[in-house]
Design an enzyme around this catalytic site. Sequence first.
Site, mmCIF file in Angstrom:
data_model
loop_
_atom_site.group_PDB
_atom_site.id
_atom_site.type_symbol
_atom_site.label_atom_id
_atom_site.label_comp_id
_atom_site.label_asym_id
_atom_site.label_seq_id
_atom_site.Cartn_x
_atom_site.Cartn_y
_atom_site.Cartn_z
ATOM 1 N N ASP A 20 0.814 -1.216 0.000
ATOM 2 C CA ASP A 20 0.000 0.000 0.000
ATOM 3 C C ASP A 20 0.850 1.271 0.000
ATOM 4 O O ASP A 20 0.670 2.151 -0.838
ATOM 5 C CB ASP A 20 -0.947 0.001 1.210
ATOM 6 C CG ASP A 20 -1.973 -1.116 1.139
ATOM 7 O OD1 ASP A 20 -2.301 -1.547 0.016
ATOM 8 O OD2 ASP A 20 -2.429 -1.573 2.200
ATOM 9 N N SER A 21 1.775 1.378 0.942
ATOM 10 C CA SER A 21 2.587 2.595 0.998
ATOM 11 C C SER A 21 3.512 2.692 -0.218
ATOM 12 O O SER A 21 3.815 3.795 -0.687
ATOM 13 C CB SER A 21 3.399 2.634 2.303
ATOM 14 O OG SER A 21 4.275 1.523 2.401
ATOM 15 N N CYS A 107 -1.167 5.500 17.642
ATOM 16 C CA CYS A 107 -0.024 5.633 16.736
ATOM 17 C C CYS A 107 -0.320 6.650 15.641
ATOM 18 O O CYS A 107 0.528 7.482 15.308
ATOM 19 C CB CYS A 107 0.314 4.270 16.135
ATOM 20 S SG CYS A 107 1.792 4.284 15.087
ATOM 21 N N CYS A 204 1.797 -4.639 16.071
ATOM 22 C CA CYS A 204 3.135 -4.763 15.501
ATOM 23 C C CYS A 204 4.207 -5.085 16.535
ATOM 24 O O CYS A 204 5.235 -5.652 16.199
ATOM 25 C CB CYS A 204 3.500 -3.483 14.755
ATOM 26 S SG CYS A 204 3.645 -2.000 15.810
#
Length: 360
Positions: A20-21, A107, A204
């Site tokens: 995606d990024s 975050c 994560c």
Amino acid sequence: MSDNTSALPRVVVAMSGGVDSSVAAALLAQQGYPVVGVMLRLWNEPGSEEHNRCCTPDAMAQARRVAAILGIPFYAVDAQEIFRQQVVQALIDGYTQGATPNPCLVCNRRIRWGFLWQRAQALGGERLATGHYARLQSDGNGRMQLLKGCDEGKDQSYVLHMLNQEQLAHTLLPLGGYSKAQVREMARRFGLPVAERPDSQDLCFLGEGDYRSFLSRHAPQVEAPGTILTQSGESLGEHRGLAFYTIGQRKGLGLSAPQPLYVLAKDLQRNALIVGRLEELGGQELTAAEVNWIAGQAPKQPVRAQAKIRYKAQPEWAQVTPLEGQRAQVRFERRLRDITPGQAVVFYDGETCLGGGTIQ
């Protein structure tokens, strides 16, 4: 990629080594933006054999490869300590206080659109871009609107509900108009090595095990056994610590009963876990705190909106009444099972995200 960069703002893309990024960066570079890739090194549990899933050595290497293919600068920025202070500690504090926090929301608020945006500006960045599936548009009066992503199954406006007008004004979300399948196909066309990379799952930074084992290692004070009670006060057994249970949980209670029992609530004052039958679970009303209205101000009157109480929950019709002190009262039109303190409730008017807050 295009060299027509003179009239467009410099964009810093938050990269993760995922598809995606990477495609977000490729699209912006193709459109002529001067693009800089930045990846954050996030905190990982000391002594763990696993790396933070958002920045494994392989993910870092993939992000560098993508940047090289696109011909854009790439920087790795150390964010380990602020991530530990702001995100990891928020998770520990939330569970200690009887809530079920969502650290990804913290975050986004404090790391991506806080710490990372500051670093982006230091690199000359005028915009911050991410690979979130959501859309932005102007309302015609100088204010930004946050819209759902076109791919309903991937829409991530829920996790961006805390962004304010100033933050939205310098944000770009290139993927909002595409489906996940289209994004993977674009990655193949761009020749990016991450086209088939699987989506990341789970928190994560947990390392080995789940959040319960993580809490035992980092907040041993949460291991405070207490009584399991029915709503009428009948004692059924003992729990191992309120932090280890979530609202709606059925398995793992260690109870023998003629019908299934579910966690209804946590009573911090009595250190008691309240359980009951399925029909006793949930409610129609909640209070939210730290409410952010994306338009920049709260509505002057109650509004009928659709509200989501979890990222993957179905939107439910509700009346949302703004209260003083950035709070709101939310009354649903039907009873919901899993209203959970610490999670976010997010409000929608059709495709438009109105804002949201934290369930109390």
